[in-house]
Design a protein around this motif. Sequence first.
Motif, PDB file in Angstrom:
ATOM      1  N   ARG A  23     -26.777  72.717  30.861  1.00  0.00           N
ATOM      2  CA  ARG A  23     -27.566  71.705  30.147  1.00  0.00           C
ATOM      3  C   ARG A  23     -27.483  71.909  28.633  1.00  0.00           C
ATOM      4  NH1 ARG A  23     -32.120  72.659  34.670  1.00  0.00           N
ATOM      5  NH2 ARG A  23     -31.484  71.030  36.091  1.00  0.00           N
ATOM      6  N   LEU A  33     -10.788  66.923  36.893  1.00  0.00           N
ATOM      7  CA  LEU A  33     -10.628  66.256  38.196  1.00  0.00           C
ATOM      8  C   LEU A  33     -11.162  67.140  39.324  1.00  0.00           C
ATOM      9  CD1 LEU A  33      -7.045  64.737  37.825  1.00  0.00           C
ATOM     10  CD2 LEU A  33      -9.171  63.470  38.074  1.00  0.00           C
ATOM     11  N   PRO A  34     -11.969  66.573  40.192  1.00  0.00           N
ATOM     12  CA  PRO A  34     -12.510  67.400  41.272  1.00  0.00           C
ATOM     13  C   PRO A  34     -11.418  67.875  42.228  1.00  0.00           C
ATOM     14  CG  PRO A  34     -13.141  65.099  41.576  1.00  0.00           C
ATOM     15  CD  PRO A  34     -12.450  65.184  40.261  1.00  0.00           C
ATOM     16  N   GLY A  66     -11.175  59.727  39.308  1.00  0.00           N
ATOM     17  CA  GLY A  66     -11.393  61.155  39.549  1.00  0.00           C
ATOM     18  C   GLY A  66     -12.171  61.805  38.417  1.00  0.00           C
ATOM     19  N   LEU A  67     -11.850  61.396  37.183  1.00  0.00           N
ATOM     20  CA  LEU A  67     -12.521  62.011  36.036  1.00  0.00           C
ATOM     21  C   LEU A  67     -14.014  61.680  35.998  1.00  0.00           C
ATOM     22  CD1 LEU A  67      -9.844  61.489  33.217  1.00  0.00           C
ATOM     23  CD2 LEU A  67     -10.488  63.628  34.296  1.00  0.00           C
ATOM     24  N   ALA A  95     -15.797  60.915  38.681  1.00  0.00           N
ATOM     25  CA  ALA A  95     -16.437  61.232  39.970  1.00  0.00           C
ATOM     26  C   ALA A  95     -17.537  62.301  39.880  1.00  0.00           C
ATOM     27  CB  ALA A  95     -15.383  61.630  41.005  1.00  0.00           C
ATOM     28  N   PRO A  96     -17.316  63.414  39.140  1.00  0.00           N
ATOM     29  CA  PRO A  96     -18.396  64.418  39.117  1.00  0.00           C
ATOM     30  C   PRO A  96     -19.568  64.016  38.227  1.00  0.00           C
ATOM     31  CG  PRO A  96     -16.280  65.323  38.344  1.00  0.00           C
ATOM     32  CD  PRO A  96     -16.146  63.862  38.369  1.00  0.00           C
ATOM     33  N   LEU A 145     -23.422  65.737  37.904  1.00  0.00           N
ATOM     34  CA  LEU A 145     -23.723  66.533  36.706  1.00  0.00           C
ATOM     35  C   LEU A 145     -24.841  65.900  35.888  1.00  0.00           C
ATOM     36  CD1 LEU A 145     -20.113  67.623  35.666  1.00  0.00           C
ATOM     37  CD2 LEU A 145     -21.835  68.946  36.878  1.00  0.00           C
ATOM     38  N   MET A 146     -24.868  64.577  35.836  1.00  0.00           N
ATOM     39  CA  MET A 146     -25.957  63.906  35.099  1.00  0.00           C
ATOM     40  C   MET A 146     -27.288  64.122  35.830  1.00  0.00           C
ATOM     41  SD  MET A 146     -24.453  62.965  32.512  1.00  0.00           S
ATOM     42  CE  MET A 146     -25.661  62.070  31.581  1.00  0.00           C
ATOM     43  N   TRP A 197     -28.049  66.699  37.558  1.00  0.00           N
ATOM     44  CA  TRP A 197     -28.454  68.082  37.278  1.00  0.00           C
ATOM     45  C   TRP A 197     -29.014  68.207  35.859  1.00  0.00           C
ATOM     46  CZ3 TRP A 197     -29.715  72.593  39.092  1.00  0.00           C
ATOM     47  CH2 TRP A 197     -29.674  73.706  38.271  1.00  0.00           C
ATOM     48  N   ARG A 198     -28.364  67.556  34.907  1.00  0.00           N
ATOM     49  CA  ARG A 198     -28.799  67.655  33.508  1.00  0.00           C
ATOM     50  C   ARG A 198     -30.176  67.045  33.309  1.00  0.00           C
ATOM     51  NH1 ARG A 198     -24.697  68.439  29.224  1.00  0.00           N
ATOM     52  NH2 ARG A 198     -26.204  67.558  27.810  1.00  0.00           N
ATOM     53  N   GLY A 205     -32.689  67.328  35.166  1.00  0.00           N
ATOM     54  CA  GLY A 205     -33.766  68.178  35.674  1.00  0.00           C
ATOM     55  C   GLY A 205     -34.323  69.102  34.606  1.00  0.00           C
ATOM     56  N   ARG A 206     -35.396  69.791  34.966  1.00  0.00           N
ATOM     57  CA  ARG A 206     -35.991  70.726  34.005  1.00  0.00           C
ATOM     58  C   ARG A 206     -35.420  72.119  34.239  1.00  0.00           C
ATOM     59  NH1 ARG A 206     -41.375  69.977  35.693  1.00  0.00           N
ATOM     60  NH2 ARG A 206     -41.591  72.194  35.267  1.00  0.00           N
ATOM     61  N   ARG A 240     -16.693  74.157  41.405  1.00  0.00           N
ATOM     62  CA  ARG A 240     -17.428  73.982  40.151  1.00  0.00           C
ATOM     63  C   ARG A 240     -18.541  72.957  40.297  1.00  0.00           C
ATOM     64  NH1 ARG A 240     -12.484  71.883  36.969  1.00  0.00           N
ATOM     65  NH2 ARG A 240     -12.297  70.849  38.981  1.00  0.00           N
ATOM     66  N   TYR A 241     -18.236  71.837  40.955  1.00  0.00           N
ATOM     67  CA  TYR A 241     -19.226  70.766  41.074  1.00  0.00           C
ATOM     68  C   TYR A 241     -20.021  70.839  42.372  1.00  0.00           C
ATOM     69  CZ  TYR A 241     -15.699  68.935  37.837  1.00  0.00           C
ATOM     70  OH  TYR A 241     -14.793  68.789  36.828  1.00  0.00           O
ATOM     71  N   PRO A 243     -21.634  73.127  44.079  1.00  0.00           N
ATOM     72  CA  PRO A 243     -22.984  73.693  44.103  1.00  0.00           C
ATOM     73  C   PRO A 243     -24.057  72.742  43.578  1.00  0.00           C
ATOM     74  CG  PRO A 243     -21.421  75.327  43.331  1.00  0.00           C
ATOM     75  CD  PRO A 243     -20.661  74.038  43.453  1.00  0.00           C
ATOM     76  N   VAL A 244     -23.708  71.902  42.610  1.00  0.00           N
ATOM     77  CA  VAL A 244     -24.681  70.938  42.073  1.00  0.00           C
ATOM     78  C   VAL A 244     -24.816  69.749  43.030  1.00  0.00           C
ATOM     79  CG1 VAL A 244     -25.158  69.338  40.192  1.00  0.00           C
ATOM     80  CG2 VAL A 244     -24.236  71.593  39.686  1.00  0.00           C
TER      81      VAL A 244
END
Lengths: 187, 336
Positions: free
Chosen positions: A35, A99-100, B17-18, B20-21, B25-26, B28-29, B31-32, B163-164, B166-167
């Motif tokens: 964050r 890319l995922p 693809g770019l 997609a995550p 991620l947004m 997650w961001r 959250g507190r 990388r993604y 877990p979120v």
Amino acid sequence: MEETARLGWVVPVSVAVVAGTSLMLGQWAILAINRVGRWRTLLTLAISGLGMLLTGVIEALLVALCGWMLLGRSLRVAVLLPSVLIAFAPYWLGFLVLLPYSGPGIARALKVWHLLILWALLRPVLDASATGALAVAATAWLATQVLGLLADRPPIRLRERVFRLVSDSAGWTGRDLMESAAMGQTR
Amino acid sequence: MIGQVLIIVVIGLVAAGLVAPGEALMWWRSGRLDERLIHWPSLEEAFGRPGEESGDPIPADLPAEQDHYLVYLSGIGISSPAELPVIEIPMVERLTDRIGDTRVIWQIYPYSAANTALTQGRRLSRLWQVLARWKFEKTRLRWMAFLINLRNSFQIFVSSDRRYGPVFNLAIAEQIAAALIRNGYRPEHRHPVTLLGWSGGAQIAAGTAWYLAALGMPVRVMSMAGIMSSDPGLDRACQIWHLRGDHDKVQSLGALFSAGRWPIFRGSSWNRARREGRLRVIRIGPLKHAGKRGYFSCEPILPDSRQPCETTADAIVGVLVEAGLARDNARPDNPD
């Protein structure tokens, strides 16, 4: 003459800085997971660009060392550095690491691409045969990778420390998120 | 001309693809930082809706608690948590009728970290609405509805990415926990939960198992022709069943593209689960992934005089009964 020499550095330095920034952009997940705010994100991207310059200097030093050891040529780092920095050009596509699933594979492919360009650019600079230039480029490249790995391992954790400092974050990764979900917790 | 089209398609795929995550991620961001990572939601949270929308009213009586919960995670054709793809509805209804001592939960959109339907509350929701409508219309552009599947399949990659994932999987696990609470699950009783993932849903089931197990529930993963990776979530699943048809080549893609499922990586979550006897691959008959003779199809009648969809339902129910998790309401020798 001096102006021309100065301008001569602009291209290789820009190539490396943009490459470092693009590669960090590809690792945006780590910025998002931590964050990191907007300004810190920009700062992290800029520092990553400079980090790539530093990597270039180290790699050029290693190329000089390998050139001397393997071919018996003694070349100044300043002569080798432009070629090494320009060889970072494939990392302009570093943002594709975003890319995922395929991202980590792309990162590896970019590393190999960098090696191939390094080989091609070092041949005239070293004035060596294809095999000789490959031996120098591959050894220096491998040594850079090993140094990078060692610097990332405990207790040094260089990249993690720099990231924490610059981004002002805990430097969490996806693995940390998973590990924090201990088994059997209830509320 | 073909070359240009190919370039446009590749650029389109890379762009898709770019981004997609981005949703995960947004999410997650937003959250507190001091929030606990996974927790059982309160009733208000469980009945809340994503974003600014007001939540559903909390009913005076929640559904009665069941001994077992089966959470159905749909395939990549789904576009909203309120509506299953038409082809999957009869199967879910059949399972709901047939499986005793079990509540079947399906109201989850497993390809959205924020549980937001593609057709509502998004910048491109009008586009998705049109595409979702075209799925059922006889129009020349019907093939474009495939973009929904494509969008969702990128979320499978997000879920399986170290990388993604877990979120993303955390977000979906929170949705599943909320759905369980809405359906009368009592966390303190720790009744077993089985995540039934169809096709791409199996990857989401594997990924979320990690966090759901952290909540204290015994989690099992049932992959119905799942396209899944060797996700670390499998480490925390009590049991994993991978049901597959003999002629299903699509589900093999998971085994092909996920290196962790290759036998040489003995230490991977998939191979470890197999060695420990927690993972079973069950062949359920001469079925294909989709279309005629697909898992949901009613025709043709198979050599054992069952319909393909009957074969699928029999296999799912059979596994649950054998594991002692549920009763088969259709069996005449049912003890009740």
